[in-house]
Write an enzyme that holds these catalytic residues in place. Structure first.
Site: not given
Ligand code: ADP
Length: 384
Positions: A9, A86, A234, A372
């Site tokens: 990742n 990923r 964010r 994940e």
């Protein structure tokens, strides 16, 4: 496939990795601060940290090489038989993991304008792994793929059609997490897996997904991973008029606005205290309280919207660092939602048990720790 699988990742300044044997993770670790002060850590599944030698971690290539050099001696002669990456964006094309042929990589390059802060780093990881591993198969697993079959109304914005045609769509992200959670629901309750489920992935990045019969039909994230819920740094949903105001009245450049919306907004920007939920929960500053209030407000609002889109709701699942661990946030999200059929068992919620809804709650509420990386490992096993 009987060999071991490496998952990577790759971000802007870090590469996280794991080594899998089937669904069992043998090792994990990361290179942090890729550059002159880079640092490599390697841990086994018991959390024991192995000593490493990493003379050069100056770029993604040397970082992948260092990971390889340090893990190979730990594998008792077993080989890495495939590598899974990923990748944030699979564009309009990919609704499933893909083997990284030259032509696939060329297509992924064309998606960089859609995810300029992530895609180039994911690609750097792919190039580095190709250089380090030669002809070992490489597979990409996309954060967008799980959402690729949204109905048109959930895939579009109401702007001129030409932009939809060129790919300005509501892609949705966190797909690997939602894929894992739906697979766990299927294991635990085949009946629920056929039902109407809202999954709240609440971590530093946060989004929600409406799933019917195991398939995503709506996501709070849209064209980018900025939309929807407020996150650590964010902004979440924002009126496009605010961006116009910042450009026209504040004379901010695209880069300045991007920095503000991705790095200085969300829980951090609102609270002025921290992007970290644990810190906010402990803080007595008014900004921290307001940031949590807004976080809860947006989750509840999206929950109502998703239940409407699903024509009802059978289960609400919490995952991600906040969803899996914060008794307070789960409590507050569910509070006032009795009209929807959600009733929490407060003791179970405090004890972090998997099922946290009351016995008679019409909606099942659960926490399921997401994973994940195992989704990547499984995809690689299927494809390589
Ligand atoms: P990422 O999106 O970077 O993978 P995580 O899923 O690890 O992030 O989630 C990080 C968030 O989870 C942080 O805001 C952290 O404060 C929060 N978190 C972790 N444990 C707890 C806890 N016990 N209570 C409240 N928040 C927690």
């Amino acid at each position: 496939m009987t060999g071991l699988i490496l998952t990577l990742n790759a971000g802007s300044s870090s590469i996280k990795f794991s080594v899998y044997d089937g669904d069992a993770r043998l090792f994990r670790g990361q290179v942090e601060r890729i550059g002159p002060n880079g640092r490599l850590t390697v841990k086994d599944d018991q959390d024991f940290e192995h000593p490493v030698t990493a003379p050069d971690l100056s770029d993604h290539g040397s970082a992948v090489q260092a990971i390889l050099t340090n893990i190979l001696p730990l594998l008792d002669g077993r080989k890495i038989s495939a590598v899974g990456h990923r990748v944030v964006h699979g564009g309009m094309r990919f609704d499933a993991p893909a083997v990284l042929a030259d032509e696939t990589i060329a297509y992924l390059e064309t998606l960089t304008p859609f995810a300029p802060l992530h895609q180039p780093h994911n690609l750097a990881g792919i190039y580095a792994a190709r250089a380090a591993f030669g002809d070992v198969p490489q597979i990409a697993c996309f954060d967008t793929a799980f959402h690729r079959h949204h109905p048109f109304v959930n895939d579009t914005f109401a702007i001129p059609r030409e932009y939809y045609d060129q790919g300005v769509r509501r892609y949705g992200f966190h797909g690997l997490s939602y894929d894992y959670i739906t697979s766990e629901i299927a294991k635990q309750s085949p009946t629920l897996a056929q039902g109407r489920v809202v999954i709240a992935h609440l971590g530093n990045g946060a989004s929600m997904c409406a799933v019917r019969g195991g398939r995503s039909i709506a996501s709070t994230m849209g064209f980018s991973a900025l939309d929807g819920l407020p996150m650590g740094t964010r902004c979440g949903q924002i009126d496009a008029g605010v961006v116009l105001y910042l450009m026209q009245q504040e004379n901010m450049t695209a880069d300045q606005i991007s920095d503000m919306l991705y790095k200085n907004s969300g829980l951090l920007g609102m609270s002025g205290v921290s992007n970290d939920m644990r810190t906010l929960e402990r803080s007595d500053q008014i900004g921290a309280k307001q940031a949590i209030d807004y976080f809860i407000f947006r989750i509840q609002r999206e929950l109502g919207a998703m239940a409407a889109v699903l024509n009802g709701i059978d289960a609400l699942i919490f995952c991600g660092g906040i969803g899996e661990n914060s008794t307070l946030i789960r409590e507050r999200v569910c509070s006032g939602m009795e009209w929807m059929g959600i009733e929490l068992d407060h003791t179970r919620n405090a004890e972090n048990t998997p099922r946290i809804s009351a016995e008679l709650s019409r909606v099942t509420v659960m926490t399921i720790p997401t994973n994940e990386e195992v989704v990547i490992a499984r995809a690689v096993r299927n494809l390589a």
